[in-house]
Design a protein around this motif. Structure first.
Motif, PDB file in Angstrom:
ATOM      1  N   TYR A   7      41.068  23.477  43.216  1.00 17.63           N
ATOM      2  CA  TYR A   7      41.794  23.573  44.479  1.00 17.63           C
ATOM      3  C   TYR A   7      41.292  24.775  45.256  1.00 17.63           C
ATOM      4  O   TYR A   7      41.194  25.877  44.707  1.00 17.63           O
ATOM      5  CB  TYR A   7      43.298  23.710  44.208  1.00 17.63           C
ATOM      6  CG  TYR A   7      44.091  23.970  45.446  1.00 17.63           C
ATOM      7  CD1 TYR A   7      44.323  22.944  46.353  1.00 17.63           C
ATOM      8  CD2 TYR A   7      44.601  25.233  45.705  1.00 17.63           C
ATOM      9  CE1 TYR A   7      45.047  23.187  47.516  1.00 17.63           C
ATOM     10  CE2 TYR A   7      45.330  25.473  46.859  1.00 17.63           C
ATOM     11  CZ  TYR A   7      45.550  24.449  47.756  1.00 17.63           C
ATOM     12  OH  TYR A   7      46.267  24.694  48.886  1.00 17.63           O
ATOM     13  N   CYS A   8      40.989  24.554  46.502  1.00 12.21           N
ATOM     14  CA  CYS A   8      40.508  25.643  47.351  1.00 12.21           C
ATOM     15  C   CYS A   8      41.640  26.125  48.247  1.00 12.21           C
ATOM     16  O   CYS A   8      42.170  25.347  49.040  1.00 12.21           O
ATOM     17  CB  CYS A   8      39.325  25.155  48.196  1.00 12.21           C
ATOM     18  SG  CYS A   8      38.822  26.374  49.422  1.00 12.21           S
ATOM     19  N   PRO A   9      42.050  27.378  48.139  1.00 10.74           N
ATOM     20  CA  PRO A   9      43.145  27.899  48.973  1.00 10.74           C
ATOM     21  C   PRO A   9      42.716  28.144  50.412  1.00 10.74           C
ATOM     22  O   PRO A   9      43.564  28.332  51.277  1.00 10.74           O
ATOM     23  CB  PRO A   9      43.518  29.214  48.272  1.00 10.74           C
ATOM     24  CG  PRO A   9      42.269  29.639  47.599  1.00 10.74           C
ATOM     25  CD  PRO A   9      41.551  28.384  47.190  1.00 10.74           C
ATOM     26  N   ASP A  10      41.446  28.160  50.673  1.00  9.75           N
ATOM     27  CA  ASP A  10      40.997  28.436  52.044  1.00  9.75           C
ATOM     28  C   ASP A  10      41.103  27.206  52.939  1.00  9.75           C
ATOM     29  O   ASP A  10      41.542  27.298  54.080  1.00  9.75           O
ATOM     30  CB  ASP A  10      39.552  28.936  52.014  1.00  9.75           C
ATOM     31  CG  ASP A  10      39.480  30.348  51.466  1.00  9.75           C
ATOM     32  OD1 ASP A  10      40.539  30.968  51.288  1.00  9.75           O
ATOM     33  OD2 ASP A  10      38.365  30.826  51.201  1.00  9.75           O
ATOM     34  N   CYS A  11      40.730  26.062  52.427  1.00  9.66           N
ATOM     35  CA  CYS A  11      40.809  24.851  53.251  1.00  9.66           C
ATOM     36  C   CYS A  11      41.799  23.849  52.666  1.00  9.66           C
ATOM     37  O   CYS A  11      41.914  22.734  53.148  1.00  9.66           O
ATOM     38  CB  CYS A  11      39.422  24.212  53.399  1.00  9.66           C
ATOM     39  SG  CYS A  11      38.722  23.599  51.856  1.00  9.66           S
ATOM     40  N   HIS A  12      42.515  24.250  51.608  1.00  8.31           N
ATOM     41  CA  HIS A  12      43.550  23.415  50.997  1.00  8.31           C
ATOM     42  C   HIS A  12      43.007  22.065  50.563  1.00  8.31           C
ATOM     43  O   HIS A  12      43.604  21.028  50.816  1.00  8.31           O
ATOM     44  CB  HIS A  12      44.738  23.244  51.950  1.00  8.31           C
ATOM     45  CG  HIS A  12      45.309  24.551  52.412  1.00  8.31           C
ATOM     46  ND1 HIS A  12      46.105  25.334  51.605  1.00  8.31           N
ATOM     47  CD2 HIS A  12      45.167  25.218  53.573  1.00  8.31           C
ATOM     48  CE1 HIS A  12      46.436  26.428  52.279  1.00  8.31           C
ATOM     49  NE2 HIS A  12      45.880  26.382  53.462  1.00  8.31           N
ATOM     50  N   ALA A  29      32.260  27.071  43.826  1.00 10.76           N
ATOM     51  CA  ALA A  29      32.154  26.972  45.285  1.00 10.76           C
ATOM     52  C   ALA A  29      32.842  25.709  45.768  1.00 10.76           C
ATOM     53  O   ALA A  29      32.652  24.632  45.204  1.00 10.76           O
ATOM     54  CB  ALA A  29      30.680  26.949  45.690  1.00 10.76           C
ATOM     55  N   CYS A  30      33.654  25.854  46.795  1.00  8.78           N
ATOM     56  CA  CYS A  30      34.363  24.714  47.350  1.00  8.78           C
ATOM     57  C   CYS A  30      33.374  23.730  47.957  1.00  8.78           C
ATOM     58  O   CYS A  30      32.432  24.120  48.630  1.00  8.78           O
ATOM     59  CB  CYS A  30      35.348  25.200  48.404  1.00  8.78           C
ATOM     60  SG  CYS A  30      36.121  23.866  49.325  1.00  8.78           S
ATOM     61  N   LYS A  31      33.628  22.446  47.720  1.00  8.23           N
ATOM     62  CA  LYS A  31      32.722  21.451  48.264  1.00  8.23           C
ATOM     63  C   LYS A  31      32.942  21.242  49.757  1.00  8.23           C
ATOM     64  O   LYS A  31      32.109  20.674  50.442  1.00  8.23           O
ATOM     65  CB  LYS A  31      32.922  20.114  47.532  1.00  8.23           C
ATOM     66  CG  LYS A  31      32.417  20.158  46.101  1.00  8.23           C
ATOM     67  CD  LYS A  31      32.508  18.799  45.445  1.00  8.23           C
ATOM     68  CE  LYS A  31      31.923  18.864  44.042  1.00  8.23           C
ATOM     69  NZ  LYS A  31      32.059  17.592  43.329  1.00  8.23           N
ATOM     70  N   GLN A  32      34.083  21.693  50.230  1.00  7.68           N
ATOM     71  CA  GLN A  32      34.436  21.444  51.630  1.00  7.68           C
ATOM     72  C   GLN A  32      33.967  22.580  52.537  1.00  7.68           C
ATOM     73  O   GLN A  32      33.272  22.358  53.499  1.00  7.68           O
ATOM     74  CB  GLN A  32      35.954  21.281  51.730  1.00  7.68           C
ATOM     75  CG  GLN A  32      36.447  20.789  53.061  1.00  7.68           C
ATOM     76  CD  GLN A  32      36.212  19.303  53.238  1.00  7.68           C
ATOM     77  OE1 GLN A  32      36.003  18.589  52.274  1.00  7.68           O
ATOM     78  NE2 GLN A  32      36.222  18.847  54.472  1.00  7.68           N
ATOM     79  N   CYS A  33      34.376  23.814  52.178  1.00 11.38           N
ATOM     80  CA  CYS A  33      34.096  24.933  53.076  1.00 11.38           C
ATOM     81  C   CYS A  33      33.194  25.976  52.425  1.00 11.38           C
ATOM     82  O   CYS A  33      32.917  27.004  53.015  1.00 11.38           O
ATOM     83  CB  CYS A  33      35.413  25.584  53.505  1.00 11.38           C
ATOM     84  SG  CYS A  33      36.242  26.444  52.153  1.00 11.38           S
ATOM     85  N   GLU A  34      32.777  25.720  51.195  1.00 10.49           N
ATOM     86  CA  GLU A  34      31.861  26.591  50.460  1.00 10.49           C
ATOM     87  C   GLU A  34      32.446  27.956  50.140  1.00 10.49           C
ATOM     88  O   GLU A  34      31.722  28.898  49.844  1.00 10.49           O
ATOM     89  CB  GLU A  34      30.538  26.740  51.211  1.00 10.49           C
ATOM     90  CG  GLU A  34      29.810  25.422  51.312  1.00 10.49           C
ATOM     91  CD  GLU A  34      28.471  25.564  52.026  1.00 10.49           C
ATOM     92  OE1 GLU A  34      28.102  26.705  52.353  1.00 10.49           O
ATOM     93  OE2 GLU A  34      27.811  24.544  52.224  1.00 10.49           O
ATOM     94  N   SER A  35      33.753  28.068  50.228  1.00 17.01           N
ATOM     95  CA  SER A  35      34.404  29.275  49.757  1.00 17.01           C
ATOM     96  C   SER A  35      34.235  29.375  48.246  1.00 17.01           C
ATOM     97  O   SER A  35      34.155  28.371  47.546  1.00 17.01           O
ATOM     98  CB  SER A  35      35.892  29.221  50.112  1.00 17.01           C
ATOM     99  OG  SER A  35      36.604  30.114  49.280  1.00 17.01           O
ATOM    100  N   ASP A  36      34.175  30.597  47.750  1.00 21.29           N
ATOM    101  CA  ASP A  36      34.036  30.739  46.303  1.00 21.29           C
ATOM    102  C   ASP A  36      35.364  31.065  45.645  1.00 21.29           C
ATOM    103  O   ASP A  36      35.396  31.573  44.525  1.00 21.29           O
ATOM    104  CB  ASP A  36      32.988  31.793  45.970  1.00 21.29           C
ATOM    105  CG  ASP A  36      33.350  33.162  46.532  1.00 21.29           C
ATOM    106  OD1 ASP A  36      34.396  33.286  47.211  1.00 21.29           O
ATOM    107  OD2 ASP A  36      32.590  34.104  46.294  1.00 21.29           O
TER     108      ASP A  36
HETATM  109 ZN   LIG Z   1      37.455  25.161  50.764  1.00 24.28          ZN
END
Ligand SMILES: [Zn+2]
Length: 77
Positions: A7-12, A29-36
């Motif tokens: 789960y990515c907290p940056d782009c939910h 790394a998030c697949k959506q926004c590449e946040s780590d």
């Molecule tokens: Zn993300």
């Protein structure tokens, strides 16, 4: 290789990834926004909604809890 849910907290966004078990809890790394900052969620195999229709699907134990010594066979227990 087992599949884990993150789960990515940056782009939910929730996403799944195949990783070796030794790296399951490491940041990915998030697949959506590449946040780590994406972290593993606790649901291993299914989402809650997908799982809700099989809550009481446990098979009843047929060989347990009173087969021999439930009183029918005459033993003294
Ligand atoms: Zn993300």
């Amino acid at each position: 290789m087992p599949m884990y849910e993150y789960y990515c907290p940056d782009c939910h966004t929730k996403f799944e990834a195949l990783r070796p078990m030794s790296q399951a809890d490491e940041a990915i790394a998030c697949k959506q926004c590449e946040s780590d900052r994406a972290t593993r969620t606790l649901s291993l195999f299914a989402t809650f909604s997908r799982d809700s229709n099989r809550v009481s699907s446990q098979p009843a134990p047929s060989n347990f809890g009173g087969g021999c010594c439930g009183g029918a066979c005459g033993c003294s227990h």
